[in-house]
Structure formats: C-alpha cells, structure tokens
Design a protein around this motif. Structure first.
Motif, PDB file in Angstrom:
ATOM      1  N   GLY A  74      -4.357 155.729  53.593  1.00  0.00           N
ATOM      2  CA  GLY A  74      -4.773 157.054  53.119  1.00  0.00           C
ATOM      3  C   GLY A  74      -6.287 157.232  53.157  1.00  0.00           C
ATOM      4  N   GLU A  75      -6.825 157.708  52.033  1.00  0.00           N
ATOM      5  CA  GLU A  75      -8.237 158.087  51.958  1.00  0.00           C
ATOM      6  C   GLU A  75      -9.206 156.895  52.032  1.00  0.00           C
ATOM      7  N   LEU A  76      -8.682 155.681  52.164  1.00  0.00           N
ATOM      8  CA  LEU A  76      -9.625 154.553  52.318  1.00  0.00           C
ATOM      9  C   LEU A  76      -9.939 154.255  53.783  1.00  0.00           C
ATOM     10  N   ALA A 111     -10.984 164.004  54.612  1.00  0.00           N
ATOM     11  CA  ALA A 111      -9.895 163.906  53.617  1.00  0.00           C
ATOM     12  C   ALA A 111      -8.548 163.615  54.292  1.00  0.00           C
ATOM     13  N   CYS A 112      -7.488 163.612  53.473  1.00  0.00           N
ATOM     14  CA  CYS A 112      -6.226 163.071  53.997  1.00  0.00           C
ATOM     15  C   CYS A 112      -5.464 164.046  54.881  1.00  0.00           C
ATOM     16  N   GLY A 113      -5.879 165.328  54.911  1.00  0.00           N
ATOM     17  CA  GLY A 113      -5.231 166.283  55.806  1.00  0.00           C
ATOM     18  C   GLY A 113      -5.356 165.859  57.272  1.00  0.00           C
ATOM     19  N   TYR A 136      -4.837 170.532  47.905  1.00  0.00           N
ATOM     20  CA  TYR A 136      -3.653 170.048  47.198  1.00  0.00           C
ATOM     21  C   TYR A 136      -3.953 169.864  45.714  1.00  0.00           C
ATOM     22  N   GLU A 137      -5.001 169.088  45.413  1.00  0.00           N
ATOM     23  CA  GLU A 137      -5.221 168.766  43.988  1.00  0.00           C
ATOM     24  C   GLU A 137      -6.604 169.214  43.513  1.00  0.00           C
ATOM     25  N   GLN A 138      -7.053 168.694  42.379  1.00  0.00           N
ATOM     26  CA  GLN A 138      -8.184 169.278  41.683  1.00  0.00           C
ATOM     27  C   GLN A 138      -9.546 168.881  42.280  1.00  0.00           C
ATOM     28  N   THR A 177      -6.620 154.960  43.212  1.00  0.00           N
ATOM     29  CA  THR A 177      -6.756 156.323  42.651  1.00  0.00           C
ATOM     30  C   THR A 177      -5.544 157.136  43.092  1.00  0.00           C
ATOM     31  N   ASN A 178      -5.610 158.452  42.871  1.00  0.00           N
ATOM     32  CA  ASN A 178      -4.577 159.302  43.486  1.00  0.00           C
ATOM     33  C   ASN A 178      -4.642 159.119  44.998  1.00  0.00           C
ATOM     34  N   CYS A 179      -3.533 159.363  45.699  1.00  0.00           N
ATOM     35  CA  CYS A 179      -2.329 160.028  45.237  1.00  0.00           C
ATOM     36  C   CYS A 179      -1.165 159.039  45.152  1.00  0.00           C
ATOM     37  N   LEU A 180      -0.718 158.774  43.926  1.00  0.00           N
ATOM     38  CA  LEU A 180       0.437 157.890  43.719  1.00  0.00           C
ATOM     39  C   LEU A 180       1.683 158.741  43.525  1.00  0.00           C
ATOM     40  N   GLY A 214      -5.853 154.944  48.041  1.00  0.00           N
ATOM     41  CA  GLY A 214      -6.695 155.686  47.094  1.00  0.00           C
ATOM     42  C   GLY A 214      -8.054 155.961  47.702  1.00  0.00           C
ATOM     43  N   HIS A 215      -9.070 156.047  46.845  1.00  0.00           N
ATOM     44  CA  HIS A 215     -10.410 156.425  47.324  1.00  0.00           C
ATOM     45  C   HIS A 215     -11.499 155.424  46.964  1.00  0.00           C
ATOM     46  N   ASP A 216     -11.185 154.435  46.106  1.00  0.00           N
ATOM     47  CA  ASP A 216     -12.248 153.675  45.447  1.00  0.00           C
ATOM     48  C   ASP A 216     -12.761 152.503  46.306  1.00  0.00           C
TER      49      ASP A 216
HETATM   50 FE1  FS2 Z   1      -5.653 163.393  49.600  1.00  0.00          FE
HETATM   51 FE2  FS2 Z   1      -4.724 162.906  47.430  1.00  0.00          FE
HETATM   52 FE3  FS2 Z   1      -8.611 162.940  48.654  1.00  0.00          FE
HETATM   53 FE4  FS2 Z   1      -6.700 164.423  47.362  1.00  0.00          FE
HETATM   54  S1  FS2 Z   1      -5.131 161.305  48.954  1.00  0.00           S
HETATM   55  S2  FS2 Z   1      -4.654 164.889  48.370  1.00  0.00           S
HETATM   56  O1  FS2 Z   1      -5.971 163.292  45.969  1.00  0.00           O
HETATM   57  O2  FS2 Z   1      -8.354 163.401  46.987  1.00  0.00           O
HETATM   58  O3  FS2 Z   1      -7.580 164.550  49.176  1.00  0.00           O
END
Ligand code: FS2
Ligand code: SF4
Length: 547
Positions: free
Chosen positions: A265-267, A430-432, A489-491, A309-312, A241-243
C-alpha cells in the motif's frame, strides 16, 4: 450510530446500523466519546500553554487519539476506553497545574467526567446525539463543523508522524486544540466556519511540510527508484500503512535475520528514500496493491504482516494469526506489538512468526515499477520540463491522486489515465495509483509519462512541484497546463483538499462521489469560489481539461 466521515459511507448518506468499513455502533460510540473528551481537553491545553505549562505530552496524545478515530485505523473498543481515561487524567492534571497558578472556571465540557462504572457506549451515544441536536439546526454550519473535525483528524495523523521524526511546530498543536475547542462554540457564523475550514487547510500544509522535512532530513530526498514487484525466495515480512519511521524500526530489528521486507500500500514510496534503501538491503520490493485488496493479498502472503497505520480492514481468519498492529492501529483479538522504553515497537513476535512461516519458496518472474518522483527529483529537471512544454512536446500535466477504495466507479481513474493523450504527463500520489501504477506509459524525451510523487501526505511535494513550475513559467499556479483529478476516501484526504482550497487551487475534480457531509449550500459555495466539481466521465473530463 451516525458516521459519515468517509467516502464509502452507507448509501452515500451516513452509516447508521453498522459501518461499511466494518466499524460497529459500539466502537463508533466510544470514538465519539473520545472526541468529546478531547474537545473538553482542548481549552485546558490552550490555557496551560498560555501559562507556560508544558503541553507536549498532551499535544502528542491528542494527535494519536484523533488518529485512532479515523477510518480503518482502530476497531478495538478497549483501546478507546483507555484513550478516554487518559484524556480525562491528562486534562485533570493540567487543570491542577493551572489552578496552582491562577483560579480558573471551566466550561461543562471541560469538567465532563464519564462514568467508568457504566457503559461508555451509551454515554458516547448521548454525547453524539447532543452534538447533532446542538449543531444540526443549521445544516450548513453542521456541514462545516464536520468538515473542520474530519480535516483536523487528518492534520493530527500527519502531525503524529512528523513528531515521530522529530519535527514539531507549536502552531500546529495549538491550532488542533483551537479547532477542537471551536466545535463547542455556538456563536460562530457561517463565514467564521468557512474561515476555520480554510485554516485547517493552511495548518495541514504546515503539518505536511513538517512530515516532508522529517522524511527528507532523515532519509534523504527521494530519487527515482526501480521497485521489484516480484517476490524472491526466503522468509518474509510485509509492512503496510504509511509510517516510514516504524518501517525503519522493523528493518533495524530484522537486519541479518535472513528476512526479506516487502512494502504494501502507501509504503511503496519508502523505496525512493536513498538512505533507507542503502542502509537496509533487505528492504527489497513491493507486494500487492491498495488497501481494499488486502483480504485477498494478505491471505496469500507467506510471512508476517505489520500494519503501521490505516487502512486496516476487519481481518479474515485465514490470516489473522500472522497480522500485527502497532501505534494507533488496532483490532480486537489481533496481535498488538508492545512498545519498548524508547517508544519503538518490539517486533520480536512478528519476526518469530515470519521465521516460523514458509516464506516464498521460489523467485517470481521479474516485474517492476518506479517511485521516487518527489519535488526534488522533478524540480531538478524543471529546465527539461519547461523546454518540453515550450517546444510543444508536453501539452498538459494531470495530477491523478488520492485514495483508493472498493467501489467500481473508481475505475474512472484507471480509464482516465489510459486515455490521457501521449503528449501529456501523469503525476500521481497516494493509494489511488494502484489502479494504474504498473502501466507502461513510456516517456516524453527523458521524462517518464507516469511519475509517482509518493504517499497522500506527499501532496506537499506535489504542491511544491506545481508552485515550482508556476514560478519557472512565471505564471499563477492556476494558469499552468495542469489539472488535478482527485479521489478521496478518508479524513487525510479531507485535510489535503482543504489545503488545496486554502492555496486557491481552482477547478479540482473530485470523486468518485462528493463527501456526504458537504451540504448543498456549502457545495455551491465551493463550486462558485473554487470551481470544485465532481468527476463526470473520463472522456468528458479529459476534453474539458485539454480544451
Ligand atoms: Fe489510502 Fe488509506 Fe493514504 Fe488514505 S491507504 S485511503 O488512509 O491515507 O490514502
Ligand atoms: Fe461508515 Fe466511513 Fe464512518 Fe466507517 S468511517 S462508519 S464506513 S462513514
């Protein structure tokens, strides 16, 4: 069911039978009902604020609830039932306080009461249909209304994180309510909606600034940091997640327990924060890649996994027992960690699971990546960057940032980075980035050719880098030798894109496909005003950027 809020929406046109993300029609309906109730709460919150009635609890609640409706955050219908009940209770409580100060008439929306004895799913379907029929006659206004709604969800998620770190701004909270309330207005013109969408971008810049201040004031400015990608022997917990605040809470609760904590991921950028790293030596390395690979990666992880957080993704039975969610994240049947009195999750069940599991039984071959190239780190060497550009050593910068996803056409970003000429630098966030984050691109002088600025919200940091370089070169940001090649991808990505447009950034290339909710006329407007364009092929886009 109708949902088209993310990039993987079915056939690029909207999910109607079942969400491509795994969200079913019933969850979608209760999410729609929750958003409807938040739209009814918004004018009440705004009036209360005008009358000096405290609304902080309402503001934070609205952010958390919007966050829960984003892609890949919460799939648990019961949680949405609770959010809906809370939205109505909070609204009625505020109305009573307002009534005590002045008699007020409320719109039908602000008086709406779901029938909790009947199916909320059907009621959600009804209000969703009503929204489409009311707004759908003008396809361009509908497109912009959805842009505002999805952008506001992204703003709400960043605002929610920022307040966890003690950073809040009334202007942001009040705008979130204003934008939600605007969705009920029938008298706004196309121009009004364009302005409102850009305002979402402006407010998102502030939300990201708050979050940046939260992170840097709590954990220091990120510094370039080597992060191991190889596991080490021992019991393990993986945090996704991101938190970062909740990652720290877990680090506190796992201190001296013989558990190694890995990010997912994003952590990954959490490793760049010096105060976090110094304080918690068991925050060791990074495991896995982007969110869409989690079903494979989580199955193999020999410890507990916490999603902040997302992405689950809908979990497989091979790993669902070791999976734990917190905050606005949820999935039916998956462990949800309770909060302690101060609002911190109690990670004890996840810790017990990690201790019961085997953990890693051997040290893996060393592999590593670097992170921590946020605004302070990059701008502190601005003089070297300028010297290298002026001396012809650096020809161009590419910001290749944004979300990852499962579609094969996202290989574009890997190929593009591989083909970026050797006298160019790639900034990413970001995760890309997981498509190319471990590539050895070498250096130009002392500067790495691949620099990870951070998470998606660290778009704020990337913007500051671009503005800082523009200032140093004494040019407009659009005159810098910089191209932005983004994936969404998302909001949150919608909010970030609106921020870039608000700042007047031109020539953004966006992919892998354009948002389904952008109508042809709105796209025309964006391409004429901002020269926003879809990605084509890596060769063609590189040639155009470098030409
Ligand atoms: Fe990646 Fe997912 Fe970071 Fe987005 S981990 S697509 O929600 O927020 O970017
Ligand atoms: Fe479809 Fe995306 Fe909506 Fe999920 S969030 S239902 S994939 S549009």
């Amino acid at each position: 069911m109708f949902c088209e809020q993310c990039e993987q929406t079915a056939s690029g046109q909207g999910c109607h039978q079942w969400g491509a993300c795994g969200k079913g029609p019933e969850v979608n309906a209760v999410q729609d009902l929750l958003v409807y109730c938040l739209r009814g709460l918004a004018p009440v919150a705004l009036r209360a604020r005008q009358l000096g009635i405290p609304t902080r609890e309402t503001d934070v609640f609205a952010c958390e609830a919007l966050f829960a409706t984003m892609t890949n955050v919460n799939f648990d219908r019961k949680r949405f039932n609770r959010y809906i009940r809370d939205a109505i209770a909070i609204r009625e409580n505020l109305k009573a306080q307002i009534q005590a100060k002045e008699p007020t008439e409320w719109s039908a929306l602000s008086c709406y009461e779901p029938n909790f004895q009947e199916s909320l799913v059907e009621q959600g379907q009804d209000v969703a249909l009503q929204f489409i029929t009311q707004s759908g006659q003008n396809v361009d206004i509908f497109s912009l209304k959805l842009t505002v709604l999805y952008g506001i969800k992204g703003v709400a998620s960043y605002t929610f994180h920022a307040q966890e770190l003690g950073q809040e701004d009334d202007r942001v909270y009040s705008f979130i309510h204003k934008a939600l309330a605007a969705l009920d207005r029938q008298n706004l013109t196309l121009e009004d909606w364009v302005k409102l969408a850009l305002k979402v971008g402006e407010i998102n810049l502030r939300a990201m600034e708050l979050l940046d201040a939260g992170h840097t004031s709590t954990y220091g400015h990120p510094v370039p940091t080597v992060v191991p990608l190889n596991a080490r022997t021992g019991k393990a917990i993986l945090v996704s997640g991101h938190d970062i605040k909740q990652l720290e809470a877990l680090l506190k609760q796992t201190a001296n327990q013989g558990i190694t904590v890995y990010t997912h991921g994003e952590l990954l950028p959490a490793h760049g924060y010096p105060l976090l790293k110094q304080k918690y030596p068991h925050l060791y390395g990074h495991y896995g890649t982007a969110w869409q690979n989690q079903t494979k990666e989580f199955a193999k992880f020999p410890g507990a996994i916490v999603i902040t957080t997302n992405c689950l993704m809908p979990p497989h039975e091979t790993y669902d027992e070791k999976l734990f969610t917190i905050g606005s994240v949820g999935y039916p049947g998956i462990n949800y960690l309770p909060e302690t009195d101060d609002g911190t999750p109690d990670f004890a069940p996840a810790i017990a699971k990690a201790l019961e599991m085997p953990g890693f039984t051997r040290d893996e071959e060393p592999r590593q990546v670097m992170t921590g190239f946020a605004r302070n780190a990059v701008l502190s060497v601005a003089d070297k960057v300028i010297e290298a550009v002026k001396g012809g050593k650096i020809r161009h910068f590419f910001l290749v940032g944004g979300c990852d996803g499962a579609k094969p056409d996202r290989n574009y970003y890997t190929e593009l980075v591989e083909k970026v000429p050797e006298d160019c630098i790639v900034l990413t966030l970001a995760c890309g980035k997981f498509r190319f984050f471990d590539k050895q691109l070498g250096t130009i002088g002392e500067l790495p050719r691949l620099m990870d600025v951070g998470q998606c919200n660290d778009a704020y940091s990337a913007i500051q880098i671009a503005l800082g370089l523009a200032k140093a070169f004494e040019v407009d940001v659009n005159q810098l030798p910089l191209s932005m090649i983004l994936s969404w991808y998302e909001q949150k990505a919608v909010a970030v894109l609106l921020t870039l447009l608000y700042l007047g950034i031109q020539n953004i290339r966006l992919g892998p496909t354009l948002p389904a909710f952008i109508s042809p006329n709105v796209l025309k407007l964006l391409s004429e005003t901002y020269h926003l364009k879809p990605i084509t092929t890596p060769d063609e886009d590189l040639a155009a950027c470098l030409g």
